[in-house]
Design a protein around this motif. Structure first.
Motif, short mmCIF file in Angstrom:
data_model
loop_
_atom_site.label_atom_id
_atom_site.label_comp_id
_atom_site.label_asym_id
_atom_site.label_seq_id
_atom_site.Cartn_x
_atom_site.Cartn_y
_atom_site.Cartn_z
N PHE A 32 0.67 -1.29 0.14
CA PHE A 32 0.06 0.10 -0.03
C PHE A 32 0.89 1.14 0.18
CE2 PHE A 32 -2.09 3.27 2.56
CZ PHE A 32 -3.29 3.53 1.75
N VAL A 33 1.86 1.51 0.82
CA VAL A 33 2.83 2.36 0.89
C VAL A 33 3.44 2.67 -0.39
CG1 VAL A 33 4.83 3.28 1.95
CG2 VAL A 33 3.11 2.30 3.35
N ALA A 34 3.92 1.51 -1.02
CA ALA A 34 4.47 1.62 -2.37
C ALA A 34 3.55 2.21 -3.51
CB ALA A 34 5.06 0.38 -2.95
N ALA A 35 2.25 1.82 -3.41
CA ALA A 35 1.31 2.26 -4.20
C ALA A 35 0.97 3.71 -4.06
CB ALA A 35 -0.04 1.31 -4.02
N ILE A 36 1.06 4.12 -2.76
CA ILE A 36 0.83 5.38 -2.63
C ILE A 36 1.99 6.53 -2.91
CG2 ILE A 36 0.63 7.26 -0.76
CD1 ILE A 36 -2.02 5.99 -1.03
N VAL A 38 3.87 5.71 -5.67
CA VAL A 38 3.95 5.67 -7.01
C VAL A 38 3.00 6.61 -7.44
CG1 VAL A 38 3.45 4.33 -8.99
CG2 VAL A 38 4.79 3.37 -7.27
N GLU A 39 1.72 6.68 -6.76
CA GLU A 39 0.73 7.58 -7.22
C GLU A 39 1.14 8.92 -6.87
OE1 GLU A 39 -2.56 10.14 -7.67
OE2 GLU A 39 -1.53 9.63 -5.70
N ALA A 40 1.61 9.18 -5.86
CA ALA A 40 2.31 10.61 -5.30
C ALA A 40 3.27 11.34 -6.43
CB ALA A 40 2.55 10.53 -3.93
N SER A 41 4.06 10.29 -7.05
CA SER A 41 4.98 10.80 -7.81
C SER A 41 4.52 11.16 -9.09
CB SER A 41 6.15 9.62 -8.17
OG SER A 41 5.64 8.64 -8.70
N GLY A 85 -8.57 -1.51 -3.23
CA GLY A 85 -8.06 -0.20 -2.69
C GLY A 85 -6.62 -0.16 -3.44
N ILE A 86 -5.59 -0.89 -2.94
CA ILE A 86 -4.40 -0.87 -3.28
C ILE A 86 -4.39 -0.66 -4.89
CG2 ILE A 86 -2.17 -2.06 -3.59
CD1 ILE A 86 -2.89 -2.98 -0.85
#
Length: 97
Positions: A32-36, A38-41, A85-86
């Motif tokens: 989940f943190v990795a997905a966040i 990636v999306e934030a970048s 969600g992820i």
């Protein structure tokens, strides 16, 4: 108050379920943190990521008591909601979405 070096006494089914739920969380939270991250970048703005993060959060919140109660089908549904969600957060990072 000591170091608790001895293994704990048998804590029972609920404690064992809570331990497994914790281990499951520890396995999925880094994804989940990795997905966040990636999306934030990605520069684009998407409501899909926010909805996905909420699904992950509330799916995990529901998962804990459901797992502790030992409800197998509902537990799988709660886990699936959190995993969806992820997937939504990752989908929000794709171009054009």
């Amino acid at each position: 108050m000591g170091p608790r070096d001895e293994p704990p006494a048998d804590a029972g089914k609920v404690a064992a379920r809570l331990d497994r739920a914790w281990k499951n969380f520890v396995e999925t939270f880094p994804l989940f943190v990795a997905a966040i991250l990636v999306e934030a970048s990605v520069v684009q703005d998407s409501d899909l990521a926010g909805l996905g993060a909420q699904l992950y959060f509330w799916g995990r919140v529901a998962f804990l008591p459901i797992y502790a109660l030992g409800l197998p089908v509902v537990r799988t549904l709660a886990w699936t909601v959190s995993f969806a969600g992820i997937a939504m957060v990752l989908a929000a990072a794709l171009p054009g979405i």
